[in-house]
Design a protein around this motif. Sequence first.
Motif, PDB file in Angstrom:
ATOM      1  N   SER A 176       0.808  -1.219   0.000  1.00  0.00           N
ATOM      2  CA  SER A 176       0.000   0.000   0.000  1.00  0.00           C
ATOM      3  C   SER A 176       0.839   1.265   0.000  1.00  0.00           C
ATOM      4  O   SER A 176       0.310   2.368  -0.146  1.00  0.00           O
ATOM      5  N   GLU A 178       2.549   3.162   2.144  1.00  0.00           N
ATOM      6  CA  GLU A 178       2.421   4.265   3.101  1.00  0.00           C
ATOM      7  C   GLU A 178       3.765   4.929   3.396  1.00  0.00           C
ATOM      8  O   GLU A 178       3.817   6.118   3.716  1.00  0.00           O
ATOM      9  N   SER A 186       1.585  11.549  -4.316  1.00  0.00           N
ATOM     10  CA  SER A 186       0.530  10.980  -5.159  1.00  0.00           C
ATOM     11  C   SER A 186       0.164   9.564  -4.718  1.00  0.00           C
ATOM     12  O   SER A 186      -0.904   9.054  -5.087  1.00  0.00           O
ATOM     13  N   ALA A 187       1.030   8.923  -3.918  1.00  0.00           N
ATOM     14  CA  ALA A 187       0.712   7.589  -3.395  1.00  0.00           C
ATOM     15  C   ALA A 187      -0.521   7.615  -2.496  1.00  0.00           C
ATOM     16  O   ALA A 187      -1.184   6.592  -2.308  1.00  0.00           O
ATOM     17  N   ASP A 189      -3.205   9.137  -3.253  1.00  0.00           N
ATOM     18  CA  ASP A 189      -4.401   9.204  -4.098  1.00  0.00           C
ATOM     19  C   ASP A 189      -5.096   7.861  -4.224  1.00  0.00           C
ATOM     20  O   ASP A 189      -6.326   7.809  -4.365  1.00  0.00           O
ATOM     21  N   TYR A 190      -4.316   6.770  -4.239  1.00  0.00           N
ATOM     22  CA  TYR A 190      -4.939   5.446  -4.386  1.00  0.00           C
ATOM     23  C   TYR A 190      -5.052   4.700  -3.055  1.00  0.00           C
ATOM     24  O   TYR A 190      -5.460   3.546  -3.020  1.00  0.00           O
ATOM     25  N   TRP A 191      -4.684   5.370  -1.955  1.00  0.00           N
ATOM     26  CA  TRP A 191      -4.808   4.727  -0.648  1.00  0.00           C
ATOM     27  C   TRP A 191      -6.242   4.871  -0.131  1.00  0.00           C
ATOM     28  O   TRP A 191      -6.874   5.912  -0.261  1.00  0.00           O
ATOM     29  N   ASN A 192      -6.743   3.792   0.463  1.00  0.00           N
ATOM     30  CA  ASN A 192      -7.991   3.848   1.221  1.00  0.00           C
ATOM     31  C   ASN A 192      -7.878   2.856   2.360  1.00  0.00           C
ATOM     32  O   ASN A 192      -6.938   2.041   2.407  1.00  0.00           O
ATOM     33  N   TYR A 195      -7.371  -0.731   1.387  1.00  0.00           N
ATOM     34  CA  TYR A 195      -6.289  -1.064   0.445  1.00  0.00           C
ATOM     35  C   TYR A 195      -5.251  -2.006   1.052  1.00  0.00           C
ATOM     36  O   TYR A 195      -4.804  -2.950   0.378  1.00  0.00           O
ATOM     37  N   GLU A 198      -6.389  -5.548   0.660  1.00  0.00           N
ATOM     38  CA  GLU A 198      -6.273  -5.995  -0.729  1.00  0.00           C
ATOM     39  C   GLU A 198      -4.828  -6.379  -1.048  1.00  0.00           C
ATOM     40  O   GLU A 198      -4.566  -7.403  -1.692  1.00  0.00           O
ATOM     41  N   CYS A 199      -3.903  -5.545  -0.609  1.00  0.00           N
ATOM     42  CA  CYS A 199      -2.483  -5.824  -0.853  1.00  0.00           C
ATOM     43  C   CYS A 199      -2.053  -7.098  -0.132  1.00  0.00           C
ATOM     44  O   CYS A 199      -1.269  -7.896  -0.672  1.00  0.00           O
TER      45      CYS A 199
END
Length: 456
Positions: A176, A178, A186-187, A189-192, A195, A198-199
Amino acid sequence: MELPVDFKNKYSKLLGNDATSFFASFDNPVEKGFRINPLKHVDQLVEHSTESPISYSKWGYYGTAHGKTIDHQSGLIYSQEPSAMLVGEVAHPKATDRVLDLCAAPGGKTTYLASFMDQEGLLVSNEINHGRAKVLAENVERFGIKNSVILNESPDRMEKPFKQFFDLIVVDAPCSGEGMFRKDPSAMDYWNVDYPKECANRQKKILNSALKMLKPGGRLVYSTCTFAPEEDEQIAAWMLSEHDQLKLETIKRDGDMDSGRPEWADGNPELTKTLRLFPNHFKGEGHFIASFKDQRTPELDENRKKKSSKKSTLDKEHDKLWTDFSSLFLEDIDLFPKDNLKVVGEHLYYLNANINFSKLKYIKPGLDLGIFKKNRFEPSLSLLMCLKKQDLKRAVTISSEQWRDYVHGEVITDINTDLKDNGWAAVCVDQIIVGPAKYVNGTLKNFYPKGLRLNF
């Protein structure tokens, strides 16, 4: 830095009183570092200072690596974030090991592993993404690694060809990210909040494949650049619970390094043997590392003890062209034994291992020595980068100012050399090999690869 709200809520609960300094660390400058390449056997850098050594890294220094320099372009240094260097130190392969870097791009771990191996053993570097695999191959070439293979495979497709094959496997897993927030905002932007889970599912699949390729008695080093327990301690706990043959090894740590947190997983006290690097404690962006030992009894590998009895696979024409070139160019024509040479297409590769590539996607099935063309052999940059100046019969020294013209693609005219005959030559700045050229009547015809040429 405006961190995601869910990220702050999560780590406020996990870190308690330490959360404030953890969040504040994301506003600090990014920590940068580079390593010296021991494979080059060059005593002094040209443009970079070694005044700030990294205590836990054999070759590491704090500082910025500048790309358009002799040091970088010739592979004398490799830019790597300080936290990430510790993965290579923990892995620390023996020179004769068979080593797999399973998620290898862009090449930081691979080049670190190669530094320990000193051109012996076998280093297989794999990257599933084709574009990133090509970047990996470029970095391996620049670093001058002689004992490598670059694959472009999914881990599951590698299980059968490499069943119980490797002494050491490094899995610096896709995560993920972090620990990338400060370096690359920008990393975020796709973190939730979901996530990391999922990883973790993807990481388990990768690790299951890796364990099928690990020899009994081998080691597996797992790492991420994230702080998420789902991808760190919980993955380590899952490894121990699902694979009885594995045991965690204690990782030596300095005072600014943290132990893993058992309470963030299943409470297994063994998890304190894992390592965490937090940016508010450690001078780096952050990492998690776990080192596993396979407890099964190692099997005797008879194939390793036997010297290769295979004969050269080169046909007469290729054999003659390579012999003619190497006898004029190299001090030792047996530097690359012919029984380890293989022609793929018209490229000549060196590989000191028996690997069946028929069902594998690869970028480089060994060290690319060069290409056969009509009635001649043309050496590659890869060949030049893995050599030392004393390996060469034909070398021409240019100045650092002329180097700028050389890597820009210019013909070099004002040179001093003892060469009498026209032909291939290595271009050097002092003892540093920087690339190939053809010496023609007092000038150097430029053969530095067009895709790597620089504008200043």
